[in-house]
Design an enzyme around this catalytic site. Structure first.
Site, PDB file in Angstrom:
ATOM      1  N   LYS A 242       0.870  -1.168   0.137  1.00  0.00           N
ATOM      2  CA  LYS A 242       0.051  -0.052   0.177  1.00  0.00           C
ATOM      3  C   LYS A 242       0.694   1.182  -0.024  1.00  0.00           C
ATOM      4  O   LYS A 242       2.037   1.232   0.681  1.00  0.00           O
ATOM      5  CB  LYS A 242      -0.482   0.017   1.310  1.00  0.00           C
TER       6      LYS A 242
ATOM      7  N   GLY B  77     -24.971   2.159   4.352  1.00  0.00           N
ATOM      8  CA  GLY B  77     -24.471   2.820   3.498  1.00  0.00           C
ATOM      9  C   GLY B  77     -24.572   2.312   1.934  1.00  0.00           C
ATOM     10  O   GLY B  77     -24.299   1.065   1.792  1.00  0.00           O
ATOM     11  N   VAL B  78     -25.013   3.129   1.290  1.00  0.00           N
ATOM     12  CA  VAL B  78     -25.489   2.957  -0.092  1.00  0.00           C
ATOM     13  C   VAL B  78     -24.775   3.807  -1.126  1.00  0.00           C
ATOM     14  O   VAL B  78     -25.405   4.377  -1.999  1.00  0.00           O
ATOM     15  CB  VAL B  78     -26.983   2.888  -0.417  1.00  0.00           C
ATOM     16  N   GLY B  79     -23.530   3.628  -0.844  1.00  0.00           N
ATOM     17  CA  GLY B  79     -22.516   4.519  -1.832  1.00  0.00           C
ATOM     18  C   GLY B  79     -22.418   3.551  -3.019  1.00  0.00           C
ATOM     19  O   GLY B  79     -23.213   2.754  -3.563  1.00  0.00           O
TER      20      GLY B  79
ATOM     21  N   VAL C 208     -20.410   0.670  -3.593  1.00  0.00           N
ATOM     22  CA  VAL C 208     -20.631  -0.619  -3.364  1.00  0.00           C
ATOM     23  C   VAL C 208     -22.089  -0.963  -2.836  1.00  0.00           C
ATOM     24  O   VAL C 208     -22.791  -1.956  -3.558  1.00  0.00           O
ATOM     25  CB  VAL C 208     -19.663  -1.408  -2.443  1.00  0.00           C
TER      26      VAL C 208
END
Ligand code: NAD
Length: 351
Positions: free
Chosen positions: A80, A182-184, A186
């Site tokens: 990373k 969370g409905v961003g 993904v």
């Protein structure tokens, strides 16, 4: 923090630093493990309070990538990059900074392959691509793989299907209720996938527009941000931030399965033990949410979306193996996932 002691605790690896006074670049590339192949991992570009904070973030994230790649059967290690975002950066300054970052990645000779993470975009990767071939997730017009979130959602769906089969011996989700936090990117794709399998959806998000989108499109029921934990449901799918499973939320859960896309869902490892004690089947996050990595890793061998989807579908088998072994050995699922990885990568169980 004693650096080498901390690095030792996490079984590192290599840590590379690059400072460039002209562009203000302060970058860290952490390469956790190369045993299975070159390390793939995103480049995070956010403001950090200190270089210690940035370093810890890089070390923690790179290690997670080793586990995600290994459990997914990918020939890759974990790495990373973090870049400490300078204040008041102009567009031109950003371009110059990412060009130097690209040279830095190139200097690592392919041991680390970079791609997007929080704060970086396809445009940044295009600039990196001008400097090095060790980059993924650049312009789809140039044969790259584009947005990973539909693949992540598809993999989570497959992991949920495996959990439903394991827990209730069922093939579909007809009549089951899934609470999606969370409905961003993904979460939205996942809600759509689960709706197609017959699930009833309860959703929440801090972004009202995101909620309206799934309510209008999928007929989901919306609840408040704090209500989602205690909502009557069969499956709870955390798809927002980390730490959704903690001392405050655990007692509220009514579900029998926790399976979602978010990274680091367990605030602490002991919360995985608590889920098992409550007989809630937990899908370890880095195993179920690996679809995006699987997709981007396909680029490494020549991108083919069908092959990426087929490989992502295998998350079903990975999750099944975890659920089964956890039951057989009476061990929490998150621990089983860690053990599988550690046996593959280190030849022994570490923790
Ligand atoms: P995103 O930013 O598009 O979506 C996250 C959503 O969660 C946003 O709509 C946001 O408003 C909402 N949110 C934030 N805090 C919330 C809260 N307290 N309560 C309810 N909603 C809240 O991000 P994403 O790409 O969809 O990723 C979602 C999660 O999945 C993250 O944890 C990410 O690390 C993980 N993940 C994503 C991918 C991918 O392919 N994008 C791959 C692996 C893991």
């Amino acid at each position: 923090m004693d650096l080498f002691e901390y690095a030792g605790e996490l079984d590192y690896g290599e840590i590379h630093l690059k400072r460039d006074a002209e562009t203000g670049l302060q970058a860290i590339v952490a390469i956790h493990n190369l045993k299975l192949g070159p390390a793939i991992g995103g480049c995070r570009f956010i403001e950090y309070g200190s270089s210690d904070e940035a370093l810890q973030d890089a070390l923690r994230l790179a290690r997670g990538m080793t586990y995600k790649a290994a459990i997914s059967g990918l020939p890759h290690g974990g790495g990373k990059a973090v870049i400490m975002r300078p204040a008041n950066l102009t567009d031109q300054g950003r371009e110059r900074l990412f060009a130097v970052y690209g040279q830095f990645v190139d200097s690592l000779g392919g041991n680390y392959i970079t791609c997007e993470d929080s704060g970086t975009s396809v445009d940044d990767m295009n600039i990196v691509h001008d400097q090095t071939e060790h980059v993924l997730g650049f312009d789809p017009d140039k044969g790259s793989s584009g947005d990973p979130s539909p693949f992540t959602a598809y993999g989570v769906r497959r992991g949920i299907e495996a959990a439903v089969k394991f827990r209730w011996d069922r093939e579909d989700l007809e009549g089951l209720t899934v609470a999606v936090q969370g409905v961003g990117s993904v979460g939205h794709h996942l809600a759509r996938e689960l709706g197609q399998l017959g699930a009833s959806l309860v959703v929440t998000d801090i972004d009202e527009d995101a909620v309206t989108r799934v309510v209008d499109e999928l007929g989901a029921r919306a609840v408040g941000v704090d209500e989602i934990y205690g909502v009557e449901c069969d499956i709870f799918a955390p798809c927002a931030l980390g730490g959704a499973i903690n001392d405050q939320t655990l007692p509220q859960l009514t579900c029998e399965i926790v399976a979602g896309a978010a990274n680091n869902q367990l605030l602490e490892a002991r919360h995985g033990v608590a889920l098992m004690e409550r007989e809630i089947l937990y899908a370890p996050d880095y195993a179920i949410n690996a679809g995006g990595l699987i997709n981007v890793a396909q680029e490494f061998v020549g991108y083919d979306p069908d092959a990426a989807r087929a490989k992502t579908s295998e998350i079903y088998d990975t999750m099944w193996e975890i659920y089964e072994r956890a039951q057989r050995e009476s061990v929490p699922t998150h621990m089983v996932a860690d053990r599988i990885v550690e046996e593959i990568v280190f030849g022994r169980i570490l923790h």
